[in-house]
Design a protein around this motif. Structure first.
Motif, short mmCIF file in Angstrom:
data_model
loop_
_atom_site.label_atom_id
_atom_site.label_comp_id
_atom_site.label_asym_id
_atom_site.label_seq_id
_atom_site.Cartn_x
_atom_site.Cartn_y
_atom_site.Cartn_z
N THR A 1 0.93 -1.22 -0.04
CA THR A 1 0.01 0.05 0.07
C THR A 1 0.88 1.24 0.13
OG1 THR A 1 -1.78 -1.10 1.31
CG2 THR A 1 -1.60 1.07 1.19
N GLU A 2 0.74 2.17 -0.86
CA GLU A 2 1.53 3.14 -1.13
C GLU A 2 0.97 4.16 -0.06
OE1 GLU A 2 1.04 4.64 -4.93
OE2 GLU A 2 2.00 2.89 -5.82
N ALA A 3 2.10 5.23 0.25
CA ALA A 3 1.85 6.34 1.32
C ALA A 3 2.71 7.58 0.67
CB ALA A 3 2.14 5.89 2.74
N ILE B 1 0.29 6.14 7.01
CA ILE B 1 -0.74 5.48 6.80
C ILE B 1 -1.70 6.66 5.65
CG2 ILE B 1 -3.00 4.72 7.11
CD1 ILE B 1 -0.65 3.27 8.26
N GLY B 2 -1.49 6.83 4.30
CA GLY B 2 -1.75 7.71 3.23
C GLY B 2 -0.91 8.80 3.36
N ARG B 3 -1.24 10.01 3.34
CA ARG B 3 -0.66 11.42 3.18
C ARG B 3 -0.15 11.85 4.55
NH1 ARG B 3 -2.88 14.41 -2.08
NH2 ARG B 3 -2.40 12.66 -3.62
N VAL B 4 1.05 12.05 4.66
CA VAL B 4 1.47 12.57 6.10
C VAL B 4 2.40 13.67 5.89
CG1 VAL B 4 2.67 12.14 8.10
CG2 VAL B 4 1.27 10.21 7.05
N ALA B 5 2.20 14.76 6.80
CA ALA B 5 3.14 15.78 6.73
C ALA B 5 3.69 15.98 8.21
CB ALA B 5 2.47 17.18 6.15
#
Length: 357
Positions: free
Chosen positions: A271-273, A350-354
């Motif tokens: 799973t991509e992030a 998990i998903g997009r993170v900043a």
């Protein structure tokens, strides 16, 4: 009662009330209540099951469920161990009012949380607080079998004085080398020396306490947050979760059909992030199984780090957006987590993170 007379006596049915015959203080606000059947009936149940009691509290009777802390290998009585939690009604009533000679209605036994439902040559019991009650029943049953058990029993408590059944467990462990006790406390008792484990139970402690944990059948009981942390820990270590079993002392499960579906977050390599390092103006694609620290290094960015397994806290950074799955070993406080901080070495995106790096 002799074995012969016991064999001629019927097993207890919940159509008959239970008579309280003994009350044993165990720890602050904790007591064990032993019951017998007035008819002399014996008790047949699985170690780890529970009873539901009708308690005549002020304002009307209530039904409450308590795990059985005695063992079916001792069938002439049955016991529950109750902790009066802050604000509790039923538990407080029992500690203050339930005395030998009183009779109460009970339903059961019931429940699927038992070593007999998942036989194994090696067991690992993990509990916190009063979650030790089904563990005590299962440990006593294995001890009473007469064969040397292979059990590692881990119990977490706030202080050593609040470890329920400590003396009884130590007595048992003194007589069989295969019962290994490991206690973890948040803090020692004032003016008392504590030389055992201290702090939050974590992966490092698990590895020291039960190096062969991957080979054991795991039974866990305690507050929901505690059991979640244990599951996260085992998932991260690659444990076969088909060999993990849990019981909530707030909502025991009566049948397999009633068992809740556990949907833990487990990072997936397929799973991509994506991680954005805001101060550096860099965005990197990655997999969920990559840690923030590894992705930062791949991007040529420097996040100070030390242990790389969530203990030292050197890699603490602030997360500004998105979600991470973090399984740490005590290197960050709950207060820091609430303020948005993470440990880069053990946080998976998990998903997009900043983050502020």
């Amino acid at each position: 009662m002799s074995a012969a007379s016991l064999s001629r006596t019927a097993a207890w049915k919940d159509s008959e009330p239970l008579e309280c015959v003994m009350v044993v203080p165990e720890a602050p606000n904790v007591a064990t209540f032993a019951f017998r059947a007035p008819s002399g009936a014996w008790f047949d149940y699985l170690p780890g099951q529970f009873l539901t009691l009708e308690l005549p509290v002020p304002g009307g009777s209530v039904w409450r469920t308590y795990t059985i802390s005695s063992s079916p290998s001792r069938p002439l009585s049955i016991s529950v161990t109750v902790k009066a939690q802050p604000g509790s009604v039923a538990g407080r009533w029992m500690l203050d009012n339930l005395k030998p000679g009183m009779k109460i209605k009970a339903v059961g036994p019931a429940g699927i949380f038992s070593t007999l439902n998942h036989p194994s040559p090696k067991h690992l019991f993990i509990s916190a607080g009063s979650g030790i009650t089904p563990v005590m029943s299962m440990a006593m049953y294995l001890w009473d079998l007469g064969a040397a058990p292979d059990v590692v029993l881990i119990n977490c408590a706030r202080r050593p004085s609040e470890i329920i059944f400590r003396e009884r467990l130590e007595h048992m462990a003194c007589r069989v080398p295969g019962l290994k006790l490991r206690f973890v406390v948040k803090e020692p008792d004032p003016y008392r020396v504590w030389t055992g484990y201290e702090g939050a139970f974590n992966q490092l402690m698990l590895g020291l306490m039960a190096p062969d944990y991957l080979e054991r059948e795991v039974f866990c009981c305690g507050p929901e947050s505690f059991m979640q942390s244990v599951r996260d820990m085992l998932n991260a270590l690659g444990f076969d979760m088909a060999r993990y079993h849990q019981e909530s002392f707030q909502a025991p499960v009566a049948t397999e059909a009633d068992a809740p579906v556990i949907e833990d977050v487990v990072p997936d390599a397929a799973t991509e992030a994506e991680i954005t390092f805001e101060s550096s103006g860099v965005t990197m694609a990655c997999a969920q199984t990559d840690t923030v620290l590894l992705v930062a290094r791949a991007a040529g960015l420097n996040i100070p780090s030390g242990c790389t397994f969530g203990l030292c806290g050197t890699c603490k950074i602030r997360k500004t957006a998105g979600e991470v799955h973090m399984v740490h070993n005590g290197g960050i406080s709950d207060e820091d987590i609430a303020e948005g901080y993470i440990l880069a070495c053990c946080s998976n995106p998990i998903g997009r993170v900043a983050v502020e790096v």
